[in-house]
Design a protein around this motif. Structure first.
Motif, PDB file in Angstrom:
ATOM      1  N   SER A 108      -6.233   6.870   1.134  1.00 38.84           N
ATOM      2  CA  SER A 108      -6.134   5.214   1.017  1.00 38.84           C
ATOM      3  C   SER A 108      -7.406   4.206   0.700  1.00 38.84           C
ATOM      4  CB  SER A 108      -5.860   4.935   1.960  1.00 38.84           C
ATOM      5  OG  SER A 108      -4.867   3.672   2.940  1.00 38.84           O
ATOM      6  N   ASN A 109      -8.289   4.967   1.142  1.00 43.18           N
ATOM      7  CA  ASN A 109      -9.994   3.665   1.317  1.00 43.18           C
ATOM      8  C   ASN A 109     -10.249   3.928  -0.556  1.00 43.18           C
ATOM      9  OD1 ASN A 109     -10.072   3.655   4.138  1.00 43.18           O
ATOM     10  ND2 ASN A 109     -11.223   5.771   4.366  1.00 43.18           N
ATOM     11  N   ARG A 110     -10.322   5.002  -1.325  1.00 48.99           N
ATOM     12  CA  ARG A 110     -10.819   5.010  -2.487  1.00 48.99           C
ATOM     13  C   ARG A 110      -9.335   4.319  -3.091  1.00 48.99           C
ATOM     14  NH1 ARG A 110     -11.975   9.779  -5.055  1.00 48.99           N
ATOM     15  NH2 ARG A 110     -13.969   9.605  -5.664  1.00 48.99           N
ATOM     16  N   GLU A 141     -10.086   0.168  -1.699  1.00 51.45           N
ATOM     17  CA  GLU A 141     -11.440  -0.458  -1.345  1.00 51.45           C
ATOM     18  C   GLU A 141     -11.864  -1.961  -0.761  1.00 51.45           C
ATOM     19  OE1 GLU A 141     -14.769   0.692  -3.499  1.00 51.45           O
ATOM     20  OE2 GLU A 141     -14.441   3.234  -3.585  1.00 51.45           O
ATOM     21  N   GLN A 142     -11.835  -1.822   0.578  1.00 56.33           N
ATOM     22  CA  GLN A 142     -12.113  -3.646   0.628  1.00 56.33           C
ATOM     23  C   GLN A 142     -13.264  -4.014   0.697  1.00 56.33           C
ATOM     24  OE1 GLN A 142     -10.181  -4.036   4.497  1.00 56.33           O
ATOM     25  NE2 GLN A 142      -8.139  -3.617   2.829  1.00 56.33           N
ATOM     26  N   ARG A 183      -6.199   9.192   4.250  1.00 52.42           N
ATOM     27  CA  ARG A 183      -7.145   8.432   4.366  1.00 52.42           C
ATOM     28  C   ARG A 183      -7.670   7.710   3.340  1.00 52.42           C
ATOM     29  NH1 ARG A 183      -8.628   5.867   9.800  1.00 52.42           N
ATOM     30  NH2 ARG A 183      -7.378   7.366  10.280  1.00 52.42           N
ATOM     31  N   ASP A 184      -8.340   9.412   3.010  1.00 51.20           N
ATOM     32  CA  ASP A 184      -9.654   9.407   1.953  1.00 51.20           C
ATOM     33  C   ASP A 184      -9.109   8.235   0.487  1.00 51.20           C
ATOM     34  OD1 ASP A 184     -12.030  10.183   3.709  1.00 51.20           O
ATOM     35  OD2 ASP A 184     -11.790  12.114   2.730  1.00 51.20           O
ATOM     36  N   ARG A 204       0.962  -1.145   0.231  1.00 49.90           N
ATOM     37  CA  ARG A 204       0.220  -0.176  -0.506  1.00 49.90           C
ATOM     38  C   ARG A 204       0.601   0.895   0.115  1.00 49.90           C
ATOM     39  NH1 ARG A 204      -5.295  -0.172   3.964  1.00 49.90           N
ATOM     40  NH2 ARG A 204      -6.165  -2.117   2.713  1.00 49.90           N
TER      41      ARG A 204
END
Length: 193
Positions: free
Chosen positions: A187-189, A192-193, A184-185, A78
């Motif tokens: 990384s989340n995009r 996505e899990q 954080r956003d 990541r």
């Protein structure tokens, strides 16, 4: 009673006593052997249970270690991807041209002017490739002068000795602020899990 009879009685009595002692010894030996067998079975059962516990503990440790290693590899991957995305954004910012580059540079300079007092002499630094662009923008500002090259992707650094203020409004610092605020956003995009 003759002596032979007495001797014979003593012998019989000794034989009977010897037989009792031998029978008691055999009984005691059987009890000891049975107790030893039970103890041995308990020891074996305890040892088997201890080995089973140790095997389970080792399995848990290895499983935990493998999970931790997998998590670390995922985090490294990541980090690598986030680093690549960051570099790609830097490359795109450095490659901006024309009206877009001028508008962004003008906005960053305008934001910096709010920090200086009217009449201050302001030195403005920027990327070497942007010298002409910055000079053309500075023509609209009294007391502002291009002072040299600054290692950045674009934007400006402005400073004034009168105000003792230095403003770093480069693409780099804006990117870092936006990056940190939205990591954080981002990384989340991406993940996505």
């Amino acid at each position: 009673m003759s002596l032979d009879t007495v001797v014979e009685d003593i012998r019989e009595e000794a034989h009977a006593r010897a037989e009792n002692i031998r029978a008691e010894g055999e009984t005691r030996a059987e009890e000891i052997e049975s107790a030893a067998q039970e103890d041995a079975e308990d020891i074996v059962a305890d040892a088997e249970a201890a080995v089973d516990r140790e095997i389970e503990q080792l399995r848990e440790q290895r499983l935990s270690s493998a999970k931790l290693e997998a998590k670390q590899k995922r985090l490294e991957a990541r980090r690598d991807v986030l680093g690549e995305v960051h570099e790609a954004v830097e490359d795109e910012l450095a490659a901006l041209e024309g009206d877009t580059r001028e508008a962004l540079t003008r906005d960053l300079l305008e934001a910096a002017t709010e920090e200086f007092d009217e009449g201050d002499d302001v030195n403005v630094y920027g990327r070497g490739d942007d010298e002409e662009l910055i000079d053309s923008i500075l023509a609209d500002y009294d007391g502002y002068e291009y002072a040299g090259e600054y290692d950045c992707l674009g934007g400006i650094v402005a400073e004034s000795e009168q105000s003792r203020v230095r403003i770093n409004n480069t693409f780099d610092t804006v990117l870092e602020d936006v990056w940190e605020d939205n990591l954080r956003d981002i990384s989340n995009r991406l993940f996505e899990q």
